[in-house]
Structure formats: C-alpha cells, structure tokens
Design a protein around this motif. Structure first.
Motif, PDB file in Angstrom:
ATOM      1  N   SER A  70       1.126  -0.688  -0.021  1.00  5.18           N
ATOM      2  CA  SER A  70      -0.449  -0.178  -0.110  1.00  5.18           C
ATOM      3  C   SER A  70       0.710   1.299   0.317  1.00  5.18           C
ATOM      4  O   SER A  70       0.963   2.167  -0.814  1.00  5.18           O
ATOM      5  N   TYR A  71       1.880   1.497   0.231  1.00  2.00           N
ATOM      6  CA  TYR A  71       2.693   2.102   1.039  1.00  2.00           C
ATOM      7  C   TYR A  71       3.274   2.893  -0.795  1.00  2.00           C
ATOM      8  O   TYR A  71       3.752   3.514  -1.539  1.00  2.00           O
ATOM      9  N   VAL A  72       4.033   1.727  -0.871  1.00  3.92           N
ATOM     10  CA  VAL A  72       4.338   1.499  -2.831  1.00  3.92           C
ATOM     11  C   VAL A  72       3.925   1.981  -3.630  1.00  3.92           C
ATOM     12  O   VAL A  72       4.459   3.005  -4.721  1.00  3.92           O
ATOM     13  N   ALA A  73       2.625   2.344  -3.515  1.00  4.08           N
ATOM     14  CA  ALA A  73       1.032   2.572  -4.155  1.00  4.08           C
ATOM     15  C   ALA A  73       1.086   3.812  -4.308  1.00  4.08           C
ATOM     16  O   ALA A  73       1.076   4.445  -5.241  1.00  4.08           O
ATOM     17  N   THR A  74       1.696   4.376  -3.175  1.00  5.06           N
ATOM     18  CA  THR A  74       1.025   5.861  -2.756  1.00  5.06           C
ATOM     19  C   THR A  74       2.171   6.566  -4.109  1.00  5.06           C
ATOM     20  O   THR A  74       3.012   7.436  -4.402  1.00  5.06           O
ATOM     21  N   GLY A  75       3.472   6.292  -4.471  1.00  2.00           N
ATOM     22  CA  GLY A  75       4.619   6.861  -5.319  1.00  2.00           C
ATOM     23  C   GLY A  75       5.326   7.728  -4.113  1.00  2.00           C
ATOM     24  O   GLY A  75       6.620   8.195  -4.984  1.00  2.00           O
ATOM     25  N   ARG A  76       4.955   7.677  -2.880  1.00  2.00           N
ATOM     26  CA  ARG A  76       6.764   7.662  -2.557  1.00  2.00           C
ATOM     27  C   ARG A  76       7.754   7.029  -2.636  1.00  2.00           C
ATOM     28  O   ARG A  76       7.843   6.217  -2.566  1.00  2.00           O
ATOM     29  N   PRO A  77       8.785   7.834  -2.081  1.00  2.00           N
ATOM     30  CA  PRO A  77      10.276   7.178  -2.277  1.00  2.00           C
ATOM     31  C   PRO A  77      10.694   6.011  -1.251  1.00  2.00           C
ATOM     32  O   PRO A  77      10.214   5.877   0.169  1.00  2.00           O
ATOM     33  N   PHE A  78      10.634   4.774  -1.665  1.00  2.00           N
ATOM     34  CA  PHE A  78      10.709   3.268  -1.414  1.00  2.00           C
ATOM     35  C   PHE A  78      12.139   2.460  -1.256  1.00  2.00           C
ATOM     36  O   PHE A  78      13.360   2.938  -2.664  1.00  2.00           O
ATOM     37  N   LEU A  79      13.463   2.582  -0.032  1.00  2.00           N
ATOM     38  CA  LEU A  79      14.632   2.036  -0.359  1.00  2.00           C
ATOM     39  C   LEU A  79      14.613   0.460   0.208  1.00  2.00           C
ATOM     40  O   LEU A  79      14.381   0.924   1.648  1.00  2.00           O
ATOM     41  N   GLY A  80      15.356  -0.531  -0.607  1.00  4.36           N
ATOM     42  CA  GLY A  80      15.129  -1.927   0.516  1.00  4.36           C
ATOM     43  C   GLY A  80      16.528  -1.996   0.133  1.00  4.36           C
ATOM     44  O   GLY A  80      17.581  -1.338  -0.556  1.00  4.36           O
ATOM     45  N   ILE A  81      17.509  -2.808   1.473  1.00  4.39           N
ATOM     46  CA  ILE A  81      18.872  -2.941   2.064  1.00  4.39           C
ATOM     47  C   ILE A  81      19.270  -4.397   1.776  1.00  4.39           C
ATOM     48  O   ILE A  81      17.820  -4.524   2.918  1.00  4.39           O
ATOM     49  N   CYS A  82      20.120  -4.777   1.033  1.00  2.67           N
ATOM     50  CA  CYS A  82      20.463  -6.358   1.145  1.00  2.67           C
ATOM     51  C   CYS A  82      19.296  -6.979   1.561  1.00  2.67           C
ATOM     52  O   CYS A  82      18.475  -7.337   0.194  1.00  2.67           O
ATOM     53  N   ILE A  83      18.408  -7.812   2.151  1.00  6.33           N
ATOM     54  CA  ILE A  83      17.706  -8.918   2.621  1.00  6.33           C
ATOM     55  C   ILE A  83      16.435  -7.671   1.739  1.00  6.33           C
ATOM     56  O   ILE A  83      14.990  -7.825   1.357  1.00  6.33           O
ATOM     57  N   GLY A  84      16.082  -6.952   2.730  1.00  8.19           N
ATOM     58  CA  GLY A  84      15.465  -5.677   2.039  1.00  8.19           C
ATOM     59  C   GLY A  84      15.265  -5.046   0.664  1.00  8.19           C
ATOM     60  O   GLY A  84      14.203  -5.103  -0.022  1.00  8.19           O
ATOM     61  N   MET A  85      16.446  -5.278  -0.047  1.00  7.79           N
ATOM     62  CA  MET A  85      16.065  -5.432  -1.656  1.00  7.79           C
ATOM     63  C   MET A  85      15.137  -6.624  -2.327  1.00  7.79           C
ATOM     64  O   MET A  85      14.752  -6.563  -2.707  1.00  7.79           O
ATOM     65  N   GLN A  86      15.992  -7.790  -1.546  1.00  7.17           N
ATOM     66  CA  GLN A  86      15.950  -9.225  -2.748  1.00  7.17           C
ATOM     67  C   GLN A  86      14.299  -9.626  -2.696  1.00  7.17           C
ATOM     68  O   GLN A  86      14.002 -10.030  -2.846  1.00  7.17           O
ATOM     69  N   VAL A  87      13.539  -9.870  -1.046  1.00 10.37           N
ATOM     70  CA  VAL A  87      12.360  -9.745  -0.754  1.00 10.37           C
ATOM     71  C   VAL A  87      11.233  -8.945  -1.784  1.00 10.37           C
ATOM     72  O   VAL A  87      10.332  -9.083  -1.213  1.00 10.37           O
ATOM     73  N   LEU A  88      12.013  -7.865  -2.757  1.00 11.00           N
ATOM     74  CA  LEU A  88      11.145  -7.007  -3.819  1.00 11.00           C
ATOM     75  C   LEU A  88      10.521  -8.102  -4.426  1.00 11.00           C
ATOM     76  O   LEU A  88      10.141  -7.346  -5.380  1.00 11.00           O
ATOM     77  N   MET A  89      11.143  -9.236  -4.803  1.00  9.99           N
ATOM     78  CA  MET A  89      11.496  -9.654  -6.218  1.00  9.99           C
ATOM     79  C   MET A  89      10.335 -10.193  -5.683  1.00  9.99           C
ATOM     80  O   MET A  89       9.697 -10.929  -4.892  1.00  9.99           O
ATOM     81  N   ASP A  90      10.193 -11.245  -6.798  1.00  9.69           N
ATOM     82  CA  ASP A  90       8.727 -12.394  -6.872  1.00  9.69           C
ATOM     83  C   ASP A  90       8.671 -13.530  -5.846  1.00  9.69           C
ATOM     84  O   ASP A  90       8.187 -13.714  -5.549  1.00  9.69           O
ATOM     85  N   SER A  91      10.600 -13.914  -6.298  1.00  8.12           N
ATOM     86  CA  SER A  91      10.816 -15.470  -5.403  1.00  8.12           C
ATOM     87  C   SER A  91      12.122 -15.427  -5.159  1.00  8.12           C
ATOM     88  O   SER A  91      12.629 -14.887  -6.108  1.00  8.12           O
ATOM     89  N   SER A  92      12.390 -16.274  -4.839  1.00  5.30           N
ATOM     90  CA  SER A  92      13.958 -16.537  -4.030  1.00  5.30           C
ATOM     91  C   SER A  92      14.051 -18.182  -4.235  1.00  5.30           C
ATOM     92  O   SER A  92      13.501 -18.600  -3.373  1.00  5.30           O
ATOM     93  N   LEU A  93      15.257 -18.529  -5.000  1.00  2.00           N
ATOM     94  CA  LEU A  93      15.435 -19.844  -4.291  1.00  2.00           C
ATOM     95  C   LEU A  93      16.589 -20.312  -3.458  1.00  2.00           C
ATOM     96  O   LEU A  93      17.341 -21.124  -3.400  1.00  2.00           O
ATOM     97  N   GLU A  94      16.259 -19.366  -2.611  1.00  2.00           N
ATOM     98  CA  GLU A  94      17.393 -19.590  -1.192  1.00  2.00           C
ATOM     99  C   GLU A  94      16.682 -20.511  -0.437  1.00  2.00           C
ATOM    100  O   GLU A  94      15.851 -20.531   0.393  1.00  2.00           O
ATOM    101  N   PHE A  95      17.463 -21.481   0.247  1.00  2.00           N
ATOM    102  CA  PHE A  95      17.384 -22.089   0.957  1.00  2.00           C
ATOM    103  C   PHE A  95      15.893 -23.326   0.442  1.00  2.00           C
ATOM    104  O   PHE A  95      14.849 -23.020   1.225  1.00  2.00           O
TER     105      PHE A  95
END
Length: 218
Positions: A70-95
């Motif tokens: 809901s926050y991202v849909a507002t268009g306001r700035p969002f920054l993901g760092i490390c795992i906070g970047m990776q979880v932005l994706m659809d999926s992960s193959l880690e473990f």
C-alpha cells in the motif's frame, strides 16, 4: 527537505546501524513496525540481513507485506537494503523456493561460484567494491536521477551476500558489481523503488552520500 524517514523494524538485522547512519546526515529516522505510521511516511527504508524466507515470514507475521504494498502504491520514495532489496522480487531460490513481495518482477538466485575461466570463486561475496551502471542504463541523466548518482569510479560500497536479484525486465537493473568477471546485481529500481544489495550504512562516505540523496539531498 523533509528529514523524516521510517525504517521498518521487523526483527531482521541491521536497523540500528541504518538509523545511526541516517542521523549522521541529519535525517530523523523513525524505527517502527506500526502500519499507520508506515503508511503516513514521506520515505520508507526496508533494511535486512540473513535469509530471504525468514525475512518474508517476519514481514507477513507483522502484516507488513500488505502495508508495504500500500505504501509503494502511493508513489513515495522506498529504499530496500540487502535482504530488504531481495524481498522486493517475486521469489527466491535460497534454501528452497519462497515467494517475495512481488514489487519488481524477477527472482533471487545464487551468485556465480566460478569466474569466466572456470576457476572457483569465494561465496559469499564479501568485499568493498565499485559499482557501475547496468547495460540498460544508457543515458547519463538516467544514472544522475538515482541515489547512486555521482562519480562511480570513486564510490566503493560494502557487500556481503551469496544471492542476488535477477529482474525480468532489464530496465529494472540499475547497477552491477564485478564478481570474478561476472556482473552481479548491485542495485535495482522501478518507479519510486530503489533496492541496493550492498550496505550503505557500512560503506563510509559513499554510503552516507547515497542515503543523503535518497532523502532528497543534492
């Protein structure tokens, strides 16, 4: 410039280091998992260390997955760092296979374990490394409009990771870092979202400059 920024507290890692770095540049971080405060924020940072699946479990457990959408849909700035970047994706193959937030189409995959000549590389990738614009960032003004703007030849950031994001759309790949001759994702972007694989809070002046630009500084 509004100095207020929410740092999402979901029990995954380096939140206090991120807050301290923000204070160094004069920002006013609010460390919280309170959903109404997140939705009212002018800017949001999602940090994190560790495993993708654990991070997503924590976000879902606190109801933050939907709140961040809901926050991202507002268009306001969002920054993901490390795992906070990776979880932005659809999926992960880690473990195993894990679903992510799905803000940027693509997957999270293990970084290459051999160089271009077939020699083994150390994984995880732990280093201070320069980043460079990805191949799809063809125009200088595209680069200069991002928090990574500046002279990339003099910007080194601290990396420690075994996986990296692989966007489906090349336009979402902002920057890469060299790992044994392989281009490994260093930063991604889409609309109001930026994600960085490295740790700006542990990257000295270059990291503080990036956080300052995310906060709207020059």
């Amino acid at each position: 410039m509004n100095q207020s920024v929410v740092v999402v507290d979901y029990g995954i890692g380096n939140v206090f280091s991120v807050c301290n770095a923000l204070k160094q540049i004069g920002a006013e971080p609010q460390l919280t998992r309170d959903i109404p405060r997140i939705l009212r924020a002018e800017r949001v940072i999602l940090p994190g260390v560790g495993a993708f699946g654990r991070a997503m479990d924590a976000l879902r457990g606190f109801g933050l997955d939907e709140a961040l959408g809901s926050y991202v849909a507002t268009g306001r700035p969002f920054l993901g760092i490390c795992i906070g970047m990776q979880v932005l994706m659809d999926s992960s193959l880690e473990f195993g296979a894990h679903a992510g937030l799905g803000f940027i189409p693509g997957t999270v995959e293990r970084i290459p374990s051999v160089d271009k000549a077939g020699n083994p590389l150390r994984v995880p990738h732990i280093s201070w490394s320069k980043v460079k614009p990805a191949a799809g960032v063809l125009l200088p003004e595209q680069w200069q409009s991002t928090p990574l703007s500046g002279d990339e030849d003099h910007q080194e950031f601290y990396f420690v990771h075994s996986y990296h994001s692989k966007p489906n759309d090349a336009s979402n790949l902002l920057a890469v870092v060299d790992h044994g001759g392989n281009d490994v994702t260093a930063a991604i972007t889409k609309d109001n979202i930026v994600g960085v694989q490295f740790h700006p809070e542990r990257s000295g002046l270059a990291g503080l400059n990036l956080l300052g630009k995310f906060m709207g500084g020059p």
